[in-house]
Design a protein around this motif. Sequence first.
Motif, PDB file in Angstrom:
ATOM      1  N   ALA A 665     -60.973 -42.304  50.645  1.00  0.00           N
ATOM      2  CA  ALA A 665     -59.606 -42.809  50.552  1.00  0.00           C
ATOM      3  C   ALA A 665     -59.550 -44.015  49.609  1.00  0.00           C
ATOM      4  O   ALA A 665     -58.630 -44.135  48.782  1.00  0.00           O
ATOM      5  CB  ALA A 665     -59.093 -43.179  51.946  1.00  0.00           C
ATOM      6  N   ARG A 666     -60.527 -44.925  49.705  1.00  0.00           N
ATOM      7  CA  ARG A 666     -60.563 -46.075  48.798  1.00  0.00           C
ATOM      8  C   ARG A 666     -60.805 -45.635  47.363  1.00  0.00           C
ATOM      9  O   ARG A 666     -60.191 -46.165  46.420  1.00  0.00           O
ATOM     10  CB  ARG A 666     -61.660 -47.060  49.237  1.00  0.00           C
ATOM     11  CG  ARG A 666     -61.415 -47.735  50.570  1.00  0.00           C
ATOM     12  CD  ARG A 666     -62.254 -48.997  50.725  1.00  0.00           C
ATOM     13  NE  ARG A 666     -63.683 -48.753  50.573  1.00  0.00           N
ATOM     14  CZ  ARG A 666     -64.492 -48.339  51.542  1.00  0.00           C
ATOM     15  NH1 ARG A 666     -63.983 -48.105  52.757  1.00  0.00           N
ATOM     16  NH2 ARG A 666     -65.776 -48.168  51.325  1.00  0.00           N
ATOM     17  N   ALA A 667     -61.699 -44.680  47.179  1.00  0.00           N
ATOM     18  CA  ALA A 667     -62.010 -44.209  45.830  1.00  0.00           C
ATOM     19  C   ALA A 667     -60.778 -43.609  45.158  1.00  0.00           C
ATOM     20  O   ALA A 667     -60.539 -43.825  43.960  1.00  0.00           O
ATOM     21  CB  ALA A 667     -63.137 -43.181  45.893  1.00  0.00           C
ATOM     22  N   ARG A 668     -59.986 -42.892  45.914  1.00  0.00           N
ATOM     23  CA  ARG A 668     -58.775 -42.306  45.337  1.00  0.00           C
ATOM     24  C   ARG A 668     -57.781 -43.391  44.930  1.00  0.00           C
ATOM     25  O   ARG A 668     -57.115 -43.285  43.910  1.00  0.00           O
ATOM     26  CB  ARG A 668     -58.141 -41.337  46.345  1.00  0.00           C
ATOM     27  CG  ARG A 668     -58.908 -40.014  46.467  1.00  0.00           C
ATOM     28  CD  ARG A 668     -58.343 -39.124  47.559  1.00  0.00           C
ATOM     29  NE  ARG A 668     -56.892 -38.971  47.436  1.00  0.00           N
ATOM     30  CZ  ARG A 668     -56.288 -38.150  46.556  1.00  0.00           C
ATOM     31  NH1 ARG A 668     -57.009 -37.434  45.713  1.00  0.00           N
ATOM     32  NH2 ARG A 668     -54.977 -38.061  46.533  1.00  0.00           N
ATOM     33  N   ARG A 669     -57.696 -44.452  45.727  1.00  0.00           N
ATOM     34  CA  ARG A 669     -56.790 -45.546  45.364  1.00  0.00           C
ATOM     35  C   ARG A 669     -57.278 -46.236  44.089  1.00  0.00           C
ATOM     36  O   ARG A 669     -56.478 -46.589  43.219  1.00  0.00           O
ATOM     37  CB  ARG A 669     -56.700 -46.558  46.514  1.00  0.00           C
ATOM     38  CG  ARG A 669     -55.949 -46.047  47.738  1.00  0.00           C
ATOM     39  CD  ARG A 669     -55.542 -47.172  48.671  1.00  0.00           C
ATOM     40  NE  ARG A 669     -56.693 -47.862  49.245  1.00  0.00           N
ATOM     41  CZ  ARG A 669     -57.296 -47.476  50.380  1.00  0.00           C
ATOM     42  NH1 ARG A 669     -56.860 -46.413  51.034  1.00  0.00           N
ATOM     43  NH2 ARG A 669     -58.302 -48.185  50.851  1.00  0.00           N
ATOM     44  N   HIS A 670     -58.553 -46.408  43.941  1.00  0.00           N
ATOM     45  CA  HIS A 670     -59.103 -47.034  42.738  1.00  0.00           C
ATOM     46  C   HIS A 670     -58.867 -46.156  41.509  1.00  0.00           C
ATOM     47  O   HIS A 670     -58.624 -46.668  40.414  1.00  0.00           O
ATOM     48  CB  HIS A 670     -60.593 -47.319  42.924  1.00  0.00           C
ATOM     49  CG  HIS A 670     -60.881 -48.610  43.622  1.00  0.00           C
ATOM     50  ND1 HIS A 670     -61.409 -49.710  42.989  1.00  0.00           N
ATOM     51  CD2 HIS A 670     -60.690 -48.990  44.917  1.00  0.00           C
ATOM     52  CE1 HIS A 670     -61.532 -50.707  43.846  1.00  0.00           C
ATOM     53  NE2 HIS A 670     -61.109 -50.288  45.042  1.00  0.00           N
ATOM     54  N   LEU A 671     -58.942 -44.832  41.681  1.00  0.00           N
ATOM     55  CA  LEU A 671     -58.709 -43.940  40.545  1.00  0.00           C
ATOM     56  C   LEU A 671     -57.248 -43.977  40.099  1.00  0.00           C
ATOM     57  O   LEU A 671     -56.944 -43.856  38.908  1.00  0.00           O
ATOM     58  CB  LEU A 671     -59.095 -42.505  40.914  1.00  0.00           C
ATOM     59  CG  LEU A 671     -60.596 -42.204  41.003  1.00  0.00           C
ATOM     60  CD1 LEU A 671     -60.816 -40.772  41.470  1.00  0.00           C
ATOM     61  CD2 LEU A 671     -61.275 -42.415  39.653  1.00  0.00           C
ATOM     62  N   ARG A 672     -56.348 -44.139  41.054  1.00  0.00           N
ATOM     63  CA  ARG A 672     -54.926 -44.131  40.709  1.00  0.00           C
ATOM     64  C   ARG A 672     -54.454 -45.488  40.191  1.00  0.00           C
ATOM     65  O   ARG A 672     -53.384 -45.581  39.586  1.00  0.00           O
ATOM     66  CB  ARG A 672     -54.099 -43.722  41.932  1.00  0.00           C
ATOM     67  CG  ARG A 672     -54.271 -42.269  42.332  1.00  0.00           C
ATOM     68  CD  ARG A 672     -53.145 -41.806  43.240  1.00  0.00           C
ATOM     69  NE  ARG A 672     -53.124 -42.563  44.491  1.00  0.00           N
ATOM     70  CZ  ARG A 672     -53.755 -42.203  45.599  1.00  0.00           C
ATOM     71  NH1 ARG A 672     -54.487 -41.111  45.611  1.00  0.00           N
ATOM     72  NH2 ARG A 672     -53.668 -42.944  46.692  1.00  0.00           N
ATOM     73  N   HIS A 673     -55.245 -46.515  40.420  1.00  0.00           N
ATOM     74  CA  HIS A 673     -54.852 -47.855  39.969  1.00  0.00           C
ATOM     75  C   HIS A 673     -54.795 -47.862  38.439  1.00  0.00           C
ATOM     76  O   HIS A 673     -55.741 -47.506  37.755  1.00  0.00           O
ATOM     77  CB  HIS A 673     -55.874 -48.890  40.458  1.00  0.00           C
ATOM     78  CG  HIS A 673     -55.385 -50.297  40.374  1.00  0.00           C
ATOM     79  ND1 HIS A 673     -54.766 -50.937  41.426  1.00  0.00           N
ATOM     80  CD2 HIS A 673     -55.390 -51.186  39.351  1.00  0.00           C
ATOM     81  CE1 HIS A 673     -54.434 -52.160  41.080  1.00  0.00           C
ATOM     82  NE2 HIS A 673     -54.805 -52.346  39.806  1.00  0.00           N
ATOM     83  N   GLY A 674     -53.685 -48.289  37.908  1.00  0.00           N
ATOM     84  CA  GLY A 674     -53.552 -48.405  36.458  1.00  0.00           C
ATOM     85  C   GLY A 674     -53.136 -47.140  35.750  1.00  0.00           C
ATOM     86  O   GLY A 674     -53.204 -47.088  34.505  1.00  0.00           O
ATOM     87  N   LEU A 675     -52.717 -46.110  36.493  1.00  0.00           N
ATOM     88  CA  LEU A 675     -52.318 -44.859  35.831  1.00  0.00           C
ATOM     89  C   LEU A 675     -51.181 -45.075  34.838  1.00  0.00           C
ATOM     90  O   LEU A 675     -51.070 -44.349  33.840  1.00  0.00           O
ATOM     91  CB  LEU A 675     -51.885 -43.826  36.883  1.00  0.00           C
ATOM     92  CG  LEU A 675     -52.996 -43.169  37.717  1.00  0.00           C
ATOM     93  CD1 LEU A 675     -52.392 -42.181  38.707  1.00  0.00           C
ATOM     94  CD2 LEU A 675     -54.014 -42.473  36.818  1.00  0.00           C
ATOM     95  N   ALA A 676     -50.317 -46.062  35.094  1.00  0.00           N
ATOM     96  CA  ALA A 676     -49.157 -46.269  34.230  1.00  0.00           C
ATOM     97  C   ALA A 676     -49.446 -47.178  33.042  1.00  0.00           C
ATOM     98  O   ALA A 676     -48.538 -47.448  32.238  1.00  0.00           O
ATOM     99  CB  ALA A 676     -48.005 -46.854  35.058  1.00  0.00           C
ATOM    100  N   LEU A 677     -50.655 -47.645  32.889  1.00  0.00           N
ATOM    101  CA  LEU A 677     -50.980 -48.551  31.780  1.00  0.00           C
ATOM    102  C   LEU A 677     -50.806 -47.852  30.429  1.00  0.00           C
ATOM    103  O   LEU A 677     -51.053 -46.650  30.301  1.00  0.00           O
ATOM    104  CB  LEU A 677     -52.429 -49.036  31.909  1.00  0.00           C
ATOM    105  CG  LEU A 677     -52.745 -50.058  33.018  1.00  0.00           C
ATOM    106  CD1 LEU A 677     -54.242 -50.259  33.115  1.00  0.00           C
ATOM    107  CD2 LEU A 677     -52.046 -51.383  32.742  1.00  0.00           C
ATOM    108  N   ASP A 678     -50.390 -48.657  29.450  1.00  0.00           N
ATOM    109  CA  ASP A 678     -50.319 -48.112  28.095  1.00  0.00           C
ATOM    110  C   ASP A 678     -51.710 -48.023  27.467  1.00  0.00           C
ATOM    111  O   ASP A 678     -51.946 -47.244  26.550  1.00  0.00           O
ATOM    112  CB  ASP A 678     -49.401 -48.976  27.217  1.00  0.00           C
ATOM    113  CG  ASP A 678     -49.889 -50.426  27.115  1.00  0.00           C
ATOM    114  OD1 ASP A 678     -50.627 -50.869  28.030  1.00  0.00           O
ATOM    115  OD2 ASP A 678     -49.554 -51.103  26.127  1.00  0.00           O
ATOM    116  N   ASP A 679     -52.604 -48.856  27.951  1.00  0.00           N
ATOM    117  CA  ASP A 679     -53.985 -48.854  27.457  1.00  0.00           C
ATOM    118  C   ASP A 679     -54.869 -49.413  28.570  1.00  0.00           C
ATOM    119  O   ASP A 679     -54.654 -50.562  29.008  1.00  0.00           O
ATOM    120  CB  ASP A 679     -54.104 -49.721  26.199  1.00  0.00           C
ATOM    121  CG  ASP A 679     -55.415 -49.507  25.455  1.00  0.00           C
ATOM    122  OD1 ASP A 679     -56.416 -49.146  26.099  1.00  0.00           O
ATOM    123  OD2 ASP A 679     -55.423 -49.681  24.233  1.00  0.00           O
ATOM    124  N   PRO A 680     -55.793 -48.617  29.051  1.00  0.00           N
ATOM    125  CA  PRO A 680     -56.161 -47.275  28.601  1.00  0.00           C
ATOM    126  C   PRO A 680     -55.166 -46.220  29.093  1.00  0.00           C
ATOM    127  O   PRO A 680     -54.630 -46.334  30.197  1.00  0.00           O
ATOM    128  CB  PRO A 680     -57.529 -47.069  29.235  1.00  0.00           C
ATOM    129  CG  PRO A 680     -57.505 -47.911  30.481  1.00  0.00           C
ATOM    130  CD  PRO A 680     -56.698 -49.114  30.116  1.00  0.00           C
TER     131      PRO A 680
END
Length: 751
Positions: A665-680
């Motif tokens: 569950a924590r790993a999935r939250r870390h993967l989704r963190h920053g999905l909306a960033l322009d870079d990366p």
Amino acid sequence: MTISGVCALIRVTRSWFPGTARGFTAAGRAKPSTGGCGIIPPFAPARRPRPRTTLPGTPRMLEQSIEHHRLGRFGEAEQGYRARLADEPDDVEALQLLGMLRYQLGDSDEGRRLLERARELAPEHPGVILTLASMRFRDGDHEGARRGFHEALAFDPNLAGAHAGLGQLALMREERDKAEQHFRVALRAAEEPHALAGLGSLLLERGDAEGALRHLGRAAELAPDDAMIQMSLGQAFARRNTPAFAEQAFRNALRLRPDLHAARHWLGSLLIRERRVAEAEEQYRALLPIDGFELTALLGLGDAARAGQRFDEAASAYRAVLAREPSHAVAARALAWSLAQLGRHDEAIAAYDAALERAPGDDELRSARADLLTLVGRFPQAAAGWRELLERNPANVFARSRLAIVSEYLGEVGEAQAHADLALQVQNDAEMQLVRVRALLRAGDFDAAHAALDALGQRPLSVGQRRLRSNYLGRVHDRRGEPAEAVRCFVEAQAGIAAAVPPLADPRPELAAALAETAGEPWTDAPVLLLGTPGSGVERVAALLADQPGLLVLRDRIDARSREDGFSQPNFQAWCGELDAAARAVLRERWQAPLRGADVGGRSVVDWLPRWDAHQLALVRRAMPGTRIVVVERDPRDALLNWLAFGWAPGFPCGDLEGAVAWLARARRHLRHGLALDDPRHLVVAADPLLDGRADAGDELARFLGLDAIEPGRHAQSMAIGLGGLPVRFPAGHWTKYSEALSGEFAQLVD
């Protein structure tokens, strides 16, 4: 003095008869073949004997001289013997005793002259004949010794020492049955220590360590200062895995005879097994200057370095052995093993090839080479090696078993099953039973597979075999619609495996500030990062991308030895804090430096990171602008179930189900963190449609990576089927069959 009295003196006086051990000459030089029983010379006397009773008829002066001799006061003994001979020049007993003493003191010429004079005066005296035969044995005249022992027996058929001597000679000729017969005859006549020792050595060679210790222990009691008996006793203790007693015996042998170099080698070998590497090296360095022991010393130093995981040093030592004796098979195997540990597989295989050129008939070398090829995953070459061994010897069950396993890895499951069936006709091997179980699972015969797995559970298994058995039982229960039992077996299969997962703490406030910083100009060499959780199928996506000619996919971080850079050695505090231009350049260089030897050739580099922490976004955005991130996703419930049933990378066990669910569950939250960033920039890829080969499933991924299309090749195909042709994942939605058995776990994963 009676015959028994002379023999008693010979047994109890200080050791004058230097022994030889099978595989070693009297000078201590190694012979071409080593190992086996110890050769204990007849009549090797002891230094501190038990008191001897006075023999009737012995003059008082001679009795005193014999007592001096027994206690090691050689000057007084010699003075007494010579005084007796001055009075009685033809005293056979005094001539014999003085001859023994002079021989003991190194004056073999006078010793032989005195004994031959005794023989002239008493040609039928068995004790004198026996003493002369023993001296011939010591001098290496084994044929003369044999004739003497037989001649002594002609006058006294029960002379224990003569039978012991003939037993030792038979042992040296590899005539073990004849040796044992002589030893037992000797022991019927008297409790002769060297007959006991010879018989003990034979028992040790046959694997009867307890019987060997009984005989050798009694021999050591009778002759406590006999160095050869002490060495044989040490060998027996070592075989019984009582290293403290073995070490004491070897040290006793060296105390009694510092020139007994074979005992030093045995002691060094024992110390290596006990992981006392520095002490072992001390023993082998002492052997280096000894004539005939240089190879033994170098080999021992190599073994010590290998035990200390100093594989470069070990390889150098083994090369030194091979430089002096190119056909040394043990050194060749050890060199190849050490090189393999260093990851220098081509050099290791070349070492085997060079050794086989010199010894083409050495099937042990050929087998070791094929084993290495198997271990490093060069299955076509390994299969060729095992087939060659079978052609040379169709009865080689080990080669057939290994070929069965390699054939499975090559996808040749029919051939694997055939070889396993043939091997099982000869030997009920657990590995071959597992090959058979995989064939039954593949055929859908789950009842037979269950019965075979139950039978396997009744026999001793290695840890790996137990884990496979539990996993296969879980698959049987899965196909039978018994999810709770399947979960129990899957957990059991992974329980106790060491974990090395990142802790994944909640993102720090400083991360948000770092990510708010305006991204710099895109770095020309910015990579693509491939991310995904266990059970997501990311490893198969990595294989699929490795088939694309426009990409260089790095999959090495899954191994224990990972590249050293910011991703493998994170410093989150530094990345989220003050990070000047120079520090950013260093971070880029650390990532790029290991790739300079790779043939990038204008391709985009895809770096698969099995361990991802959202704080690494600060490194990527601030030091590696222009980086793209591909996140492989699937339903988290399917991901958990696949992780549980099929495992994942080393260090990521799912044996603690509660802990695994919380971490996932924590790993999935870390993967989704920053999905909306322009870079990366991020792209989330649904694994199931892509891996199932659905039309257009890879189009968006291809565009994101700058490719025309994504086509599966040999890498993807190799990952699509597991060992023995078994599946490597459950189909999408399989989690529904476990909705009750894992209801609590699934609830923690669904938003």
